[in-house]
Design an enzyme around this catalytic site. Structure first.
Site, PDB file in Angstrom:
ATOM      1  N   SER A   1       0.849  -1.188   0.000  1.00  0.00           N
ATOM      2  CA  SER A   1       0.000   0.000   0.000  1.00  0.00           C
ATOM      3  C   SER A   1       0.884   1.238   0.000  1.00  0.00           C
ATOM      4  O   SER A   1       2.108   1.144   0.064  1.00  0.00           O
ATOM      5  CB  SER A   1      -0.890   0.000   1.239  1.00  0.00           C
ATOM      6  N   LYS A   2       0.235   2.369  -0.054  1.00  0.00           N
ATOM      7  CA  LYS A   2       0.910   3.672  -0.056  1.00  0.00           C
ATOM      8  C   LYS A   2       1.984   3.779   1.039  1.00  0.00           C
ATOM      9  O   LYS A   2       2.997   4.444   0.850  1.00  0.00           O
ATOM     10  CB  LYS A   2      -0.131   4.786   0.184  1.00  0.00           C
ATOM     11  N   ARG A   3       1.699   3.151   2.172  1.00  0.00           N
ATOM     12  CA  ARG A   3       2.643   3.217   3.284  1.00  0.00           C
ATOM     13  C   ARG A   3       4.030   2.730   2.889  1.00  0.00           C
ATOM     14  O   ARG A   3       5.035   3.112   3.469  1.00  0.00           O
ATOM     15  CB  ARG A   3       2.161   2.340   4.451  1.00  0.00           C
ATOM     16  N   HIS A   4       4.054   1.838   1.889  1.00  0.00           N
ATOM     17  CA  HIS A   4       5.338   1.271   1.480  1.00  0.00           C
ATOM     18  C   HIS A   4       6.073   2.144   0.474  1.00  0.00           C
ATOM     19  O   HIS A   4       7.153   1.802   0.029  1.00  0.00           O
ATOM     20  CB  HIS A   4       5.129  -0.120   0.876  1.00  0.00           C
ATOM     21  N   GLY A   5       5.470   3.260   0.082  1.00  0.00           N
ATOM     22  CA  GLY A   5       6.111   4.128  -0.916  1.00  0.00           C
ATOM     23  C   GLY A   5       5.353   4.068  -2.227  1.00  0.00           C
ATOM     24  O   GLY A   5       4.129   3.922  -2.229  1.00  0.00           O
TER      25      GLY A   5
END
Ligand code: GLU
Length: 488
Positions: free
Chosen positions: A256-260
């Site tokens: 997800s976005k959290r991973h970049g």
């Protein structure tokens, strides 16, 4: 057999950017079709009228083209089973839904959504599974309700009668998947506004488009039960299914976005090359029989098979993607890198478009000098900025003074300055020659000389090839920088 040629499809909903998961699904469908000399179909699933946008669709097509995943049938190119946009096929879904009503496999209903909710809550409160049945739903089919629907310009909702039995599929990746008897109840296939539900539209289209293999993310596995029931209701042949496992981030959680960066768009901006991204995505779940990692598309196609696609999740590792991109970048000839780097350099305001063209010789040399130390195109502006920016190194720096005060270093630097001043030709041969002469005459300790010289010229002890760096900084600026120290 549905068709004696393999036909796969990528069926994105145009509701945002193409994410790596979607891109990998598109790629696997493309690879499988090409491997078996079949057809790769692109179908736009835009029945979610509120979330689908034309811009997203255009963006999606551009991104697929950028990845070089050309489709044999679909928007723009057309094909024998079009239109390939679901919003243009509404009449077909409506007719098909009524075909099932006629066959007794589906039924009309005049229920309202709130009433469906009530039924569900009642069943749940009685400890029963919240399954709709004809008996529960048809109670609302009163003449009064029929009139009400008509007045409001609504059509009856159509429910599929879900046979209560066990279903089995032989998934080409997951193996046998069993859906237990009584897992779900009857469900809507056509809404009161005439728009089909996702499961219905997919099956109607997959039948009409003669799709032989449905390759998609395993988040769709639970939909497969409803879809198989719809195939059966049409007495249509069921295609092969291949559900590919999810892509996880390095921490083992769903990517997800959290991973970049997660969308192809972001990787384009980061300066990833399409062939590197395709190569990397092909290895998210699949592997070459001999474990090869760097492969061009033809090699991937000729080795691709679904039995080498793992049923466990793949881990997305951006560092590995960048590493792979670096390999691709270094394999390109410099002319191509010159073209690819242009938008990144211009965008960073390092050079104007005119300068980029006028000073091509300089730019090419700069690119050649930094190419071994970068992995993506977006790193280029910063890497070449060291040749352009003004620097004022701190010459009282402790480390610098250690090198500078070593015997012969100061003398060699002065000699290099003098030789440079005398030669009016400016190329890497002259620079190499002048360095050699200065060193021969003053005999400094080699490493200390180079460290001190680099610090004076670039304000750093590390960097790319020094001779090229000197050439790229330019004769005038090199002389000015050397003049600062010869008086220390
Ligand atoms: N439109 C669906 C999606 O974007 C495609 C589902 C399918 O491949 O059947 O997830």
């Amino acid at each position: 057999m549905i068709s004696d040629v393999v036909r796969t499809r990528f069926a994105p909903s145009p509701t945002g950017f193409l994410h790596v998961g979607g891109a990998r699904t598109a790629l696997f469908n493309y690879l499988f079709a090409k491997r078996y000399y079949g057809k790769f179909v692109l179908r736009i699933e835009d029945t979610d009228l509120e979330r689908s946008t034309k811009e997203s669709e255009e963006q999606l097509l551009r991104t697929l083209k950028w990845l070089n995943l050309g489709w044999d049938e679909g928007p723009i190119v057309g094909g024998p089973y079009g239109p390939y946009r679901q919003s243009e096929r509404l009449e077909l879904y409506q007719n098909k839904a009524y075909e099932l009503v006629q066959k007794g496999k589906a039924y009309e209903s005049y229920i309202y959504p709130e009433e469906m909710e009530e039924i569900k809550n009642k069943l749940l409160s009685e400890g029963k599974p919240p399954h709709y049945t004809y008996e529960l739903i048809s109670r609302f089919n009163t003449q009064e309700r029929v009139n009400e629907y008509k007045e409001k310009g609504l059509r009856p909702v159509i429910f599929l009668r879900m046979p209560q039995k066990e279903y089995k599929i032989n998934d080409l990746i997951k193996g046998e998947v069993v859906f237990k008897k009584g897992a779900i109840g009857d469900f809507i296939i056509l809404r009161s506004n005439g728009v089909p539900t996702y499961n219905f539209a997919v099956v109607v289209d997959d039948i009409a488009m003669k799709i032989t293999h449905v390759i998609r993310g395993d988040d769709h596995l639970s939909n497969t039960l409803r879809q198989v029931a719809i195939y059966e209701a049409f007495s249509a042949e069921i295609p092969e299914f291949a559900h590919v496992s999810m892509i996880l981030g390095p921490d083992g959680k769903k990517l997800s976005k959290r991973h970049g960066a997660t969308s192809v768009e972001e990787f384009i901006k980061k300066g990833i090359l399409p062939e590197a991204l395709v190569n990397y995505l092909s290895l998210l779940g699949w592997s070459h029989p001999e474990g090869k990692e760097i492969m061009d598309i033809d090699e991937i196609i000729s080795n691709f098979s679904l039995d080498r696609v793992s049923s466990s999740p793949a881990i997305f590792d951006e560092a590995k993607l960048k590493w792979m991109n670096g390999q691709y970048l270094r394999n390109k000839d410099i002319e191509e890198i010159y073209k690819l780097a242009e938008p990144f350099v211009i965008e960073s305001n390092l050079l104007t478009e005119e300068e980029y063209e006028k000073d091509k010789k300089w730019v090419v040399k700069a690119l050649e000098t930094v190419i071994t130390s970068i992995e993506t195109l977006s790193e280029i502006p910063e890497a070449i900025s060291i040749f352009l920016k003004d620097v004022t190194p701190n010459l009282n720096d402790e480390e610098f003074l250690i090198y500078f005060n070593k015997s012969g270093v100061r003398e060699a630097i002065i000699l290099f300055y003098e030789h440079t001043k005398r030669s009016d030709k400016w190329d890497t041969e002259v620079i190499t020659e002048n360095l050699k002469k200065a060193m021969k005459e003053a005999n400094p300790q080699k490493k200390s000389f180079y460290m001190a010289l680099r610090k004076i010229l670039t304000d750093s002890f590390h960097g790319p090839d020094l001779v090229n760096t000197i050439y790229l900084i330019g004769r005038e600026r090199i002389l000015q920088r050397l003049e600062r120290v010869i008086h220390i």
